[in-house]
Design an enzyme around this catalytic site. Structure first.
Site, PDB file in Angstrom:
ATOM      1  N   ASP A 132       0.838  -1.211   0.000  1.00 30.82           N
ATOM      2  CA  ASP A 132       0.000   0.000   0.000  1.00 30.82           C
ATOM      3  C   ASP A 132       0.869   1.256   0.000  1.00 30.82           C
ATOM      4  OD1 ASP A 132      -1.896   2.078   0.804  1.00 30.82           O
ATOM      5  OD2 ASP A 132      -3.226   0.427   1.374  1.00 30.82           O
ATOM      6  N   SER A 177      -7.488   4.259  -0.455  1.00 36.19           N
ATOM      7  CA  SER A 177      -7.248   2.812  -0.461  1.00 36.19           C
ATOM      8  C   SER A 177      -8.537   2.002  -0.560  1.00 36.19           C
ATOM      9  CB  SER A 177      -6.481   2.391   0.799  1.00 36.19           C
ATOM     10  OG  SER A 177      -5.152   2.833   0.718  1.00 36.19           O
ATOM     11  N   THR A 181      -8.059  -1.811   2.558  1.00 34.46           N
ATOM     12  CA  THR A 181      -7.595  -2.787   1.558  1.00 34.46           C
ATOM     13  C   THR A 181      -8.133  -4.196   1.838  1.00 34.46           C
ATOM     14  OG1 THR A 181      -5.643  -1.408   1.204  1.00 34.46           O
ATOM     15  CG2 THR A 181      -5.572  -3.651   0.347  1.00 34.46           C
ATOM     16  N   GLU A 241      -1.308  -7.884   2.113  1.00 33.28           N
ATOM     17  CA  GLU A 241      -1.050  -6.442   2.058  1.00 33.28           C
ATOM     18  C   GLU A 241       0.079  -6.035   3.001  1.00 33.28           C
ATOM     19  OE1 GLU A 241      -3.680  -3.747   4.025  1.00 33.28           O
ATOM     20  OE2 GLU A 241      -3.168  -2.078   2.725  1.00 33.28           O
ATOM     21  N   ASP A 253       2.394   2.811   3.172  1.00 38.74           N
ATOM     22  CA  ASP A 253       1.422   3.912   3.108  1.00 38.74           C
ATOM     23  C   ASP A 253       1.411   4.726   4.396  1.00 38.74           C
ATOM     24  OD1 ASP A 253      -1.064   5.187   1.883  1.00 38.74           O
ATOM     25  OD2 ASP A 253      -1.932   4.338   3.702  1.00 38.74           O
ATOM     26  N   HIS A 295       2.438   8.578   4.591  1.00 40.87           N
ATOM     27  CA  HIS A 295       1.477   9.592   5.065  1.00 40.87           C
ATOM     28  C   HIS A 295       2.132  10.488   6.117  1.00 40.87           C
ATOM     29  CE1 HIS A 295      -2.502   8.970   3.388  1.00 40.87           C
ATOM     30  NE2 HIS A 295      -2.375   7.664   3.515  1.00 40.87           N
ATOM     31  N   ASP A 343      -1.660  -0.096  -4.523  1.00 39.76           N
ATOM     32  CA  ASP A 343      -2.966   0.495  -4.831  1.00 39.76           C
ATOM     33  C   ASP A 343      -2.846   1.949  -5.277  1.00 39.76           C
ATOM     34  OD1 ASP A 343      -2.095   1.169  -2.288  1.00 39.76           O
ATOM     35  OD2 ASP A 343      -4.036   0.893  -1.329  1.00 39.76           O
ATOM     36  N   HIS A 344      -1.741   2.602  -4.881  1.00 38.42           N
ATOM     37  CA  HIS A 344      -1.475   4.002  -5.241  1.00 38.42           C
ATOM     38  C   HIS A 344      -0.138   4.376  -4.621  1.00 38.42           C
ATOM     39  CE1 HIS A 344      -2.374   4.861  -1.092  1.00 38.42           C
ATOM     40  NE2 HIS A 344      -3.474   4.150  -1.227  1.00 38.42           N
TER      41      HIS A 344
HETATM   42 ZN    ZN Z   1      -3.144   5.915   2.457  1.00 38.78          ZN
END
Ligand code: ZN
Length: 403
Positions: A28, A68, A121, A236, A241, A245, A283-284
């Site tokens: 993620d 997500s 997710t 995952e 992520d 962040h 996912d991004h």
């Molecule tokens: Zn995120």
């Protein structure tokens, strides 16, 4: 005739059938710069380096930058939706996920994450709620799913009703790495109150009794592999992520190394089990991480240098800069052991995996979620299992009642 047989044998298996075992791995929030940082920290090539073969566009239905939940829904259910949606389309209609499809085909299903198990997710593969904030509902639906395995954090969501329901559904609840080692059968592993302890936080501190991602993945393969119909497993690495962040490069980078070690283990397993597709795709991207040759270096990049004693953040290499504390809309890498599987958009992924364009990853039982409605599931033997706010279970054998 002999020539024809040889030709048939030589044709790619994708022309004939979907793979017996399907493993989708999601780091993620991992962009290309995170890969560079992880390689620098490791001081050697990543397992991912050897198997990246494409790019995937990540947007959601209502935003060029996905969250997500919408990303997981697109990747699991083949349809883009609004940010925040878990397993429902833009009209809040539940969408069948790849995991549910696999379960209906008789395959064993496992969901593994370092996030809370109710996170966006894992939720996108196993639940259907209009908002990712509905953690209690997501957990309830996961228990109702009948999937063989859920491993992650998120124990604080668990209430007494959930525990009773788990027992009714035949799950064993485990909460420590030691207990996980011994456990067999249908499992719910909840190893932390919220997200699991970050890899960087485990360094130099007394060991936690939480399994690492690699250990959870290994256990999942061990438990799922015996189903004669094969299995579906989602793994995952959630905290690249979280670290990005927070613009915390050490957090994100040690998580990516742990994910990469898991990739190595999974690919090695797949190489010994030929009918296994492994697809690895973030996912991004998160944080807009860039690696510069001018001084933008923040305190946390320095911390990573101190933690590693080499590599990332060293002035002679590059300086680290984050441009946002949220996600970005850039493409992500596509990796795995089956380069024939070539989705170019997140919503193409389930179709590319099963090798068909007609499989209905679409509406389930034509139901639209209505805010405030309460649904009951009545099982074949007439037992009413659960009530549930503005959400619906997927249980093809059951009947639905709305209060
Ligand atoms: Zn995120």
């Amino acid at each position: 005739m002999k020539a024809l047989l040889i030709l048939l044998v030589a044709l790619p298996w994708t022309l004939f059938a979907t793979p017996k075992n399907i493993i989708v791995m999601i780091p993620d929030g991992t962009g290309h710069a995170s890969l560079t940082a992880a390689r620098q920290l490791k001081g050697a090539p990543l397992a991912l380096d050897g198997c990246i073969y494409g790019l995937v566009e990540t947007r959601s239905a209502d935003n060029s930058v996905t969250d997500s939940a919408a990303a997981a829904t697109a990747m699991a259910c083949g349809k883009r939706t609004y940010n925040g949606a878990v397993g429902v389309d833009i009209n809040r209609v539940p969408l069948r996920s790849l995991a549910e499809w696999a379960h209906e085909k008789g395959k064993a299903v496992g969901i593994v994450t370092t996030d809370a198990i109710t996170g966006a997710t894992p939720g996108g593969f196993s639940a259907h709620v209009p908002s990712r904030k509905n953690a209690a509902d997501i957990l309830e639906q996961q228990i109702a799913s009948g999937f063989e395995l859920f491993l992650g954090g998120g124990a604080k969501t668990l209430n007494d009703e959930h525990k009773t329901f788990m027992q009714q559904q035949g799950y064993t609840l485990v909460t420590t790495a030691d207990a996980l080692k011994q456990a067999r059968g249908k499992l719910f592993g909840l190893f932390a109150p919220g997200i699991m302890t970050a890899e960087v936080a485990r360094k130099g501190t007394p060991a936690t009794n939480e399994p690492h991602l690699e250990e959870m993945a290994e256990k999942a393969l061990d438990l799922l592999k015996d189903d004669p119909d094969g299995f579906f497993l989602m793994i995952e690495g959630a905290q690249v992520d979280k670290g990005n962040h927070d613009n915390d490069l050490p957090w994100a980078t040690y998580e990516l190394l742990a994910f990469d070690a898991t990739v190595a283990r999974v690919l090695a397993w797949a190489s010994k089990h030929p009918d296994t597709l492994v697809l690895i795709v973030p996912d991004h991207e998160t944080g807009g991480l860039t690696l510069l040759n001018e001084p933008h270096e923040g305190a946390r990049a320095k911390a990573l240098r101190a933690a590693s004693g080499k590599g990332v953040g060293k002035p002679s290499d590059y300086f680290v800069h984050y441009s946002t504390t949220w996600h970005t809309g850039v493409d992500v890498f596509l990796a795995g052991n089956t380069p024939d599987c070539r989705p170019t958009r997140n919503c193409d992924i389930p179709y590319s995996i099963i090798g068909e364009t007609t499989e209905p990853f679409q509406e389930i039982q034509g139901k639209t979620l209505q805010e405030g409605a309460v649904y009951y599931l009545e099982t074949a033997d007439g037992q009413r299992l659960r009530a549930n706010r503005d959400a619906i279970y997927i249980q093809p054998t059951g009947k639905w009642y709305r209060r």
